[in-house]
Design a protein around this motif. Structure first.
Motif, PDB file in Angstrom:
ATOM      1  N   GLN A   1      20.120  -8.973 -25.645  1.00 47.36           N
ATOM      2  CA  GLN A   1      18.847  -8.385 -25.246  1.00 47.36           C
ATOM      3  C   GLN A   1      18.902  -8.019 -23.782  1.00 47.36           C
ATOM      4  OE1 GLN A   1      15.341 -10.905 -25.346  1.00 47.36           O
ATOM      5  NE2 GLN A   1      13.979  -9.147 -25.475  1.00 47.36           N
TER       6      GLN A   1
ATOM      7  N   GLN B   1      15.218 -11.148 -40.852  1.00 47.67           N
ATOM      8  CA  GLN B   1      16.096 -11.904 -39.970  1.00 47.67           C
ATOM      9  C   GLN B   1      15.258 -12.860 -39.130  1.00 47.67           C
ATOM     10  OE1 GLN B   1      18.851  -9.443 -37.773  1.00 47.67           O
ATOM     11  NE2 GLN B   1      19.417  -8.269 -39.581  1.00 47.67           N
ATOM     12  N   TYR B   2      15.741 -14.079 -38.980  1.00 44.33           N
ATOM     13  CA  TYR B   2      15.067 -15.110 -38.196  1.00 44.33           C
ATOM     14  C   TYR B   2      15.950 -15.476 -37.026  1.00 44.33           C
ATOM     15  CZ  TYR B   2      12.029 -15.325 -42.216  1.00 44.33           C
ATOM     16  OH  TYR B   2      11.163 -14.981 -43.219  1.00 44.33           O
ATOM     17  N   PHE B   3      15.319 -15.619 -35.865  1.00 48.56           N
ATOM     18  CA  PHE B   3      16.062 -15.703 -34.624  1.00 48.56           C
ATOM     19  C   PHE B   3      16.074 -17.093 -34.023  1.00 48.56           C
ATOM     20  CE2 PHE B   3      17.197 -11.346 -33.553  1.00 48.56           C
ATOM     21  CZ  PHE B   3      16.495 -10.657 -34.523  1.00 48.56           C
ATOM     22  N   GLY B   4      17.184 -17.392 -33.353  1.00 42.84           N
ATOM     23  CA  GLY B   4      17.298 -18.607 -32.572  1.00 42.84           C
ATOM     24  C   GLY B   4      16.633 -18.456 -31.222  1.00 42.84           C
ATOM     25  N   PRO B   5      16.683 -19.519 -30.388  1.00 42.37           N
ATOM     26  CA  PRO B   5      15.975 -19.524 -29.110  1.00 42.37           C
ATOM     27  C   PRO B   5      16.653 -18.744 -27.997  1.00 42.37           C
ATOM     28  CG  PRO B   5      17.118 -21.582 -29.412  1.00 42.37           C
ATOM     29  CD  PRO B   5      17.281 -20.822 -30.683  1.00 42.37           C
TER      30      PRO B   5
ATOM     31  N   TYR C   1       8.274  -7.833 -34.701  1.00 38.54           N
ATOM     32  CA  TYR C   1       8.548  -9.161 -34.168  1.00 38.54           C
ATOM     33  C   TYR C   1       7.784  -9.329 -32.858  1.00 38.54           C
ATOM     34  CZ  TYR C   1      12.583  -9.777 -37.314  1.00 38.54           C
ATOM     35  OH  TYR C   1      13.405  -9.934 -38.406  1.00 38.54           O
TER      36      TYR C   1
ATOM     37  N   TYR D   1      23.107 -10.809 -31.331  1.00 32.45           N
ATOM     38  CA  TYR D   1      22.514  -9.704 -30.604  1.00 32.45           C
ATOM     39  C   TYR D   1      22.541 -10.024 -29.111  1.00 32.45           C
ATOM     40  CZ  TYR D   1      20.214  -8.043 -34.930  1.00 32.45           C
ATOM     41  OH  TYR D   1      19.937  -7.571 -36.188  1.00 32.45           O
TER      42      TYR D   1
ATOM     43  N   GLY E   1      13.471  -1.217 -31.382  1.00 27.33           N
ATOM     44  CA  GLY E   1      12.933  -0.444 -30.283  1.00 27.33           C
ATOM     45  C   GLY E   1      13.072  -1.213 -28.985  1.00 27.33           C
ATOM     46  N   GLY E   2      12.705  -0.567 -27.882  1.00 24.16           N
ATOM     47  CA  GLY E   2      12.886  -1.173 -26.574  1.00 24.16           C
ATOM     48  C   GLY E   2      11.855  -2.231 -26.217  1.00 24.16           C
TER      49      GLY E   2
ATOM     50  N   ASP F   1      11.913 -22.293 -34.702  1.00 25.41           N
ATOM     51  CA  ASP F   1      12.930 -21.255 -34.709  1.00 25.41           C
ATOM     52  C   ASP F   1      13.810 -21.318 -35.947  1.00 25.41           C
ATOM     53  OD1 ASP F   1      13.122 -21.575 -31.189  1.00 25.41           O
ATOM     54  OD2 ASP F   1      12.255 -19.901 -32.267  1.00 25.41           O
TER      55      ASP F   1
ATOM     56  N   GLY G   1      12.783 -17.146 -28.685  1.00 29.31           N
ATOM     57  CA  GLY G   1      13.376 -16.145 -29.550  1.00 29.31           C
ATOM     58  C   GLY G   1      12.301 -15.274 -30.176  1.00 29.31           C
TER      59      GLY G   1
ATOM     60  N   PHE H   1      21.077 -13.631 -28.565  1.00 36.05           N
ATOM     61  CA  PHE H   1      20.334 -14.229 -29.668  1.00 36.05           C
ATOM     62  C   PHE H   1      21.165 -14.235 -30.934  1.00 36.05           C
ATOM     63  CE2 PHE H   1      16.217 -15.011 -27.967  1.00 36.05           C
ATOM     64  CZ  PHE H   1      16.033 -14.079 -26.968  1.00 36.05           C
TER      65      PHE H   1
ATOM     66  N   TYR I   1      24.055 -13.254 -37.372  1.00 35.38           N
ATOM     67  CA  TYR I   1      24.161 -12.096 -36.477  1.00 35.38           C
ATOM     68  C   TYR I   1      24.161 -12.559 -35.029  1.00 35.38           C
ATOM     69  CZ  TYR I   1      21.921 -10.112 -40.677  1.00 35.38           C
ATOM     70  OH  TYR I   1      21.596  -9.777 -41.960  1.00 35.38           O
TER      71      TYR I   1
ATOM     72  N   GLY J   1      15.819  -3.273 -25.942  1.00 36.50           N
ATOM     73  CA  GLY J   1      15.506  -4.085 -27.106  1.00 36.50           C
ATOM     74  C   GLY J   1      16.667  -5.017 -27.400  1.00 36.50           C
ATOM     75  N   LEU J   2      16.944  -5.206 -28.676  1.00 36.50           N
ATOM     76  CA  LEU J   2      18.081  -6.019 -29.082  1.00 36.50           C
ATOM     77  C   LEU J   2      19.131  -5.109 -29.690  1.00 36.50           C
ATOM     78  CD1 LEU J   2      15.676  -8.156 -29.072  1.00 36.50           C
ATOM     79  CD2 LEU J   2      17.138  -9.459 -30.611  1.00 36.50           C
TER      80      LEU J   2
ATOM     81  N   PHE K   1       8.336  -6.132 -30.599  1.00 38.25           N
ATOM     82  CA  PHE K   1       9.441  -5.268 -30.982  1.00 38.25           C
ATOM     83  C   PHE K   1       9.238  -4.746 -32.386  1.00 38.25           C
ATOM     84  CE2 PHE K   1      12.360  -5.774 -27.528  1.00 38.25           C
ATOM     85  CZ  PHE K   1      12.115  -7.041 -27.015  1.00 38.25           C
TER      86      PHE K   1
END
Lengths: 114, 115
Positions: free
Chosen positions: B37, B104-108, A36, B35, A105-106, B1, A43, B90, B33, B42-43, A90
């Motif tokens: 950060q 997986q697709y993420f929001g802002p 990603y 998460y 990962g970080g 997004d 995001g 997120f 989901y 990371g997440l 990432f």
């Protein structure tokens, strides 16, 4: 247990040069691997994933990644970097025995200089 | 997004107050989901949902609760916010077939500061 390591906090590369962002993983079963990218105040955007088959995976924006099972690595590459590629990258892994749990990962910050 | 919105986008609150973050999707995806950060980590997964009223804990669930009463909405609640919960949150969605190969697709994101 599954884990991901991105050994470099930052990678610097000149525009036009090839870039590599490293990722190694650890799983007990078969790995499913993802990359990603995150631009400032945004995001995460999906770049590419490895599920099975060809070890070289092509993704968005000219990026590709090579799956190496013996070295447990999944490095992200691009033949010619652009300044606009500068972002946070990432790597993530899912073990085929871990359901929907994705481990990240970080992160590695890529800086491409003109 | 990817048809995902999060609200609020920024919030500053005080220690001990309850906070609820909302994730809304227009993709009709089954899985959602939450998460957080944090630099160097990371997440990390807090909670996830695999359907209406079906939720499970993630890696860092202590101090958080979730609810999903509709397919499109997934709420994250901090019952009594602490400074250690200052983070960027997120939401993500995926459309599970087998689950294994899902992307997986993420929001802002929502930036939360607890003073």
């Amino acid at each position: 247990a599954q884990s991901v390591a991105q050994p470099e906090d930052q990678v610097n590369v000149a525009e036009g040069n090839p870039l590599t962002v490293k990722c190694t993983y650890s799983v007990s079963g078969n790995p499913y691997l993802f990359w990603y990218v995150q631009y400032p105040n945004r995001g995460l955007q999906f770049l590419l994933k490895y599920i099975t088959g060809d070890n070289l995976v092509k993704g968005s924006y000219g990026f590709e990644a090579e799956f190496n099972k013996s070295q447990t690595s999944f490095h992200l590459k691009k033949p010619s970097a652009l300044v606009s590629d500068s972002a946070l990258y990432f790597c993530a892994v899912r073990d085929d025995g871990a359901g929907n749990m994705l481990t990240f990962g970080g992160g590695t910050r890529l800086m491409v200089k003109p | 997004d990817a048809g995902i919105t999060q609200s609020p986008r920024h919030k500053v609150t005080e220690t001990g107050t309850p906070v609820t973050l909302r994730c809304h999707q227009t993709e009709n995806h089954r899985y959602m989901y939450w998460y957080r950060q944090d630099p160097g980590h990371g997440l990390r997964l807090i909670h996830y949902s695999y359907g209406v009223k079906d939720t499970d804990k993630g890696e860092v669930s202590d101090g958080y609760s979730v609810s999903r009463s509709k397919t499109e909405d997934f709420l994250l609640t901090l019952e009594s916010a602490t400074s250690s919960q200052t983070s960027v949150y997120f939401c993500a969605i995926s459309d599970s077939g087998t689950g294994i190969s899902d992307t997986q697709y993420f929001g802002p994101g929502t930036r939360l500061t607890v003073l």
